[in-house]
Design a protein around this motif. Structure first.
Motif, PDB file in Angstrom:
ATOM      1  N   ASP A  56      78.472   5.135  98.604  1.00 18.68           N
ATOM      2  CA  ASP A  56      77.313   6.001  98.827  1.00 18.68           C
ATOM      3  C   ASP A  56      77.520   6.912 100.034  1.00 18.68           C
ATOM      4  OD1 ASP A  56      75.840   4.983  96.684  1.00 18.68           O
ATOM      5  OD2 ASP A  56      74.934   3.403  97.902  1.00 18.68           O
ATOM      6  N   ALA A  60      77.682  10.961 100.118  1.00 15.62           N
ATOM      7  CA  ALA A  60      76.746  11.716 100.952  1.00 15.62           C
ATOM      8  C   ALA A  60      77.482  12.697 101.854  1.00 15.62           C
ATOM      9  CB  ALA A  60      75.894  10.766 101.780  1.00 15.62           C
ATOM     10  N   GLU A  63      78.685  15.676 100.002  1.00 19.18           N
ATOM     11  CA  GLU A  63      77.597  16.579  99.630  1.00 19.18           C
ATOM     12  C   GLU A  63      76.991  17.301 100.827  1.00 19.18           C
ATOM     13  OE1 GLU A  63      74.943  14.017  97.527  1.00 19.18           O
ATOM     14  OE2 GLU A  63      76.126  14.049  95.662  1.00 19.18           O
ATOM     15  N   THR A  65      75.496  15.937 103.511  1.00 17.94           N
ATOM     16  CA  THR A  65      74.269  15.305 104.017  1.00 17.94           C
ATOM     17  C   THR A  65      74.281  15.280 105.541  1.00 17.94           C
ATOM     18  OG1 THR A  65      74.193  13.931 102.029  1.00 17.94           O
ATOM     19  CG2 THR A  65      72.884  13.199 103.909  1.00 17.94           C
ATOM     20  N   ALA A 128      67.161   6.803 101.336  1.00 15.71           N
ATOM     21  CA  ALA A 128      68.309   6.207 102.026  1.00 15.71           C
ATOM     22  C   ALA A 128      67.986   4.784 102.458  1.00 15.71           C
ATOM     23  CB  ALA A 128      68.725   7.098 103.201  1.00 15.71           C
ATOM     24  N   SER A 154      70.811   8.614  96.679  1.00 12.55           N
ATOM     25  CA  SER A 154      71.896   8.568  97.670  1.00 12.55           C
ATOM     26  C   SER A 154      72.314   7.149  97.993  1.00 12.55           C
ATOM     27  CB  SER A 154      71.461   9.287  98.948  1.00 12.55           C
ATOM     28  OG  SER A 154      70.347   8.638  99.531  1.00 12.55           O
TER      29      SER A 154
END
Length: 419
Positions: A56, A60, A63, A65, A128, A154
């Protein structure tokens, strides 16, 4: 209850409702044994949980994050150990179900008792933070509720691993594993959850302002609102400045990505020339960027300009808004204007000023000479927490076991009738 089409979510919620009926009358010993079994199973599955979480976190990061969200998402061995210990701590707490809140006998001889009871099925929608999965499941179980856990995409792999372990612990104790359910699917499932009146008794959103507002405005199921944390610290003219520096640093830097972290610093003008440079040096050494308005920028060249909207912000990062205020009145007015109603702090040695601050600030928690990081269910002795409620109905502040119950009146007579 009106008939609902049998979607996968409706089937899952119906199964949770069956489990909730079983939990409602379960004695404390069975629930505590289940919590220990869930803790044992989670500890045994720690490797699987960390491996799933690594997937995860990698996704993230790919992407783009934000670091604040990645910090909330990330698990390590101490955090998993904390989740395990949180379940064990809950087993050691008193069971609220069945407690008599008040009891009395009427003039007619009828005995009336107000008794704590579970809600039934609690839906939790959160972003999250896979540790919430274990905390929420444990609190719901101990308070006699079934949990429908809707985590964000996520954290899907982390949440699957955690819930798998928790359900295995329930099964090991011969309890219905549908007491803990992970709700998966696209956004239509979230909408189903928010409108499942008769199946879901209460919803609790936990996350950013966007998520919370979407649930509060879109749900027909009753909602307990948890809030964002635009937390203020006012350093009064009578403050012990060394104490103020230590509390400021702890509240801002101990874990900046959480809702009880400091976001705005207010300094009394009479001490600003002395205190602000000390604060900037300490914050700068800790890697904090301070954003200030004209009232404070001239006191230290390290302060960057703040836009007006930044005083309403929840940075969740090593950033801090700051300004100088003329005194208590202006500090109170600033907090009234910008507070999210979470946690507000004053550093002062003036008892009258402290009393005015605690009386006039409208927030779930008001602190005097202590870090806002203490506003937490674990720190309050509640065990784990579902979240921190910033609303004023039913529950306010850290929500532990008591806040996850409702009440009913039990009325006992010996044949009385009303005249």
């Amino acid at each position: 209850m009106a008939a609902m089409s049998q979607t996968p979510f409706i089937a899952q919620a119906t199964a949770a409702r069956t489990a909730a009926r079983e939990l409602a009358t379960l004695p404390r010993g069975r629930k505590d044994a289940a919590l220990h079994a869930m803790a044992d199973a989670l500890a045994s599955a720690a490797g699987d949980v960390l491996a799933a979480n690594a997937v995860d976190v990698e996704t993230a990061r790919a992407e783009g994050t934000s670091q604040a969200m990645i910090d909330r998402l990330c698990l390590d061995t101490p955090r998993v150990d904390g989740m395990v210990q949180g379940l064990r701590d809950l087993a050691g707490l008193a069971d609220p179900v069945g407690d008599v809140v008040r009891g009395f006998t009427t003039a007619a001889g009828v005995r009336i008792s107000q008794v704590r009871v579970p809600f039934g099925v609690v839906g939790i929608i959160y972003e999250a933070r896979p540790n919430v999965t274990a905390d929420a499941a444990g609190i719901c179980l101990k308070s006699g509720n079934a949990a429908l856990l809707r985590g964000s995409s996520s954290a899907v792999n982390s949440n699957r691993a955690v819930v798998k372990a928790l359900r295995s612990g329930l099964e090991e104790q011969g309890l219905n594993p549908d007491a803990v359910c992970l709700v998966e699917g696209d956004r239509t499932v979230t909408q189903e959850m928010m409108t499942a009146r008769g199946l879901v008794d209460v919803l609790i959103p936990r996350g950013g302002a966007g998520l919370i507002n979407a649930v509060v405005t879109g749900a027909s199921v009753p909602v307990i609102e948890t809030g964002t944390g635009n937390c203020h610290l006012f350093v009064d003219r009578s403050a012990d400045q060394e104490m103020a520096l230590q509390i400021m640093l702890n509240a801002k830097t101990q874990r900046p990505s959480v809702c009880n972290a400091l976001e705005t610093l207010l300094v009394h003008r009479e001490i600003a020339e002395d205190f602000v440079p000390k604060a900037m040096a300490a914050l700068g050494e800790a890697g904090v960027t301070v954003h200030g308005d004209e009232s404070i920028q001239g006191l230290d060249g390290r302060i960057v300009p703040a836009t007006p909207t930044e005083f309403d912000a929840e940075y969740l990062s090593l950033d801090l808004a700051a300004r100088v205020v003329e005194g208590l009145e202006e500090a109170l007015e600033h907090i009234r204007t910008h507070t999210s109603g979470h946690s507000e702090t004053i550093i002062t040695n003036d008892l009258v000023t402290a009393n005015r601050f605690t009386a006039e600030v409208d927030a779930a928690a008001v602190l005097v000479n202590a870090s806002s990081r203490f506003v937490d269910g674990g720190e309050f002795g509640f065990g784990a927490e579902i979240g921190i409620s910033t609303q004023k109905l039913h529950a306010r502040g850290p929500m532990g076991l008591l806040e996850m119950t409702s009440t009913k009146y039990v009325v006992v007579g010996v044949g009385q009738i009303r005249g």
